[in-house]
Design an enzyme around this catalytic site. Sequence first.
Site, PDB file in Angstrom:
ATOM      1  N   MET A  74      -1.118  -7.444   2.392  1.00 27.83           N
ATOM      2  CA  MET A  74      -0.438  -6.321   3.036  1.00 27.83           C
ATOM      3  C   MET A  74      -1.427  -5.174   3.197  1.00 27.83           C
ATOM      4  O   MET A  74      -2.291  -4.968   2.355  1.00 27.83           O
ATOM      5  CB  MET A  74       0.760  -5.869   2.202  1.00 27.83           C
ATOM      6  N   HIS A  75      -1.293  -4.452   4.283  1.00 27.33           N
ATOM      7  CA  HIS A  75      -2.157  -3.291   4.500  1.00 27.33           C
ATOM      8  C   HIS A  75      -1.625  -2.100   3.689  1.00 27.33           C
ATOM      9  O   HIS A  75      -0.408  -1.952   3.529  1.00 27.33           O
ATOM     10  CB  HIS A  75      -2.200  -2.948   5.989  1.00 27.33           C
ATOM     11  N   PRO A  76      -2.520  -1.239   3.184  1.00 27.35           N
ATOM     12  CA  PRO A  76      -2.105  -0.108   2.335  1.00 27.35           C
ATOM     13  C   PRO A  76      -1.522   1.051   3.164  1.00 27.35           C
ATOM     14  O   PRO A  76      -2.234   1.950   3.607  1.00 27.35           O
ATOM     15  CB  PRO A  76      -3.419   0.300   1.658  1.00 27.35           C
ATOM     16  N   MET A  82      -5.053   2.257   7.306  1.00 29.26           N
ATOM     17  CA  MET A  82      -4.728   0.909   6.829  1.00 29.26           C
ATOM     18  C   MET A  82      -5.799  -0.102   7.216  1.00 29.26           C
ATOM     19  O   MET A  82      -5.680  -1.285   6.932  1.00 29.26           O
ATOM     20  CB  MET A  82      -3.375   0.476   7.413  1.00 29.26           C
TER      21      MET A  82
END
Length: 202
Positions: A74-76, A82
């Site tokens: 998952m991207h932050p 991101m």
Amino acid sequence: MNISYLWAKIFKKARGRALINSYIHKSSKVESGSSVVNSSFGKHSFCGYDCQIINCSIGSYCSISNNVVIGGGMHPMNWVSMSPVFYKGKDSVKAKFSEHEREEIKTTTIGNDVWIGEGVLIKQGITIGDGAVIGMGSIVTKDVAPYTVVAGSPAKFIKKRFDDKIIEELLELKFWNIEEKRLKSLAKYITDPETFIEKVKK
């Protein structure tokens, strides 16, 4: 048989599969075009063509159709950006401006005797209960209770497969743990849950 169909079938099978740091029980199967990373399959389970399965524990007797995606990174979203140029690890882009650590990828858990329809997407960290059904094309963002049917985007409860009493008894019996020789002798009752439960208890 149509020769072009036959060649297409051969080509589809010949692409191979990618298994990385994963355990697949000898009675289970991963079809060609699929990638399985940091995952495990229990006995008599399969996944179809062109699936992507990452950090996932899959039980026994599971049926996973084609083009299913389970887990993954998952991207932050809480960072300023991101983009992978800012976090650690090899990625699609070459540049690295910094190498901040991301949260660890969560394990996704698929119970036993689960049926996942074609084109389903399952978010990392989700738990799919024993005996559940995920309708084709669904996007699963929340845990799914045992012996329930869910579908849609996002996936929502449709119905229970059986009444609560039968579900409770099936969860207690855990047929997937029954010794295979005995299970073969009980297989003639598999179409009738009440009779099956009665015979197992005897």
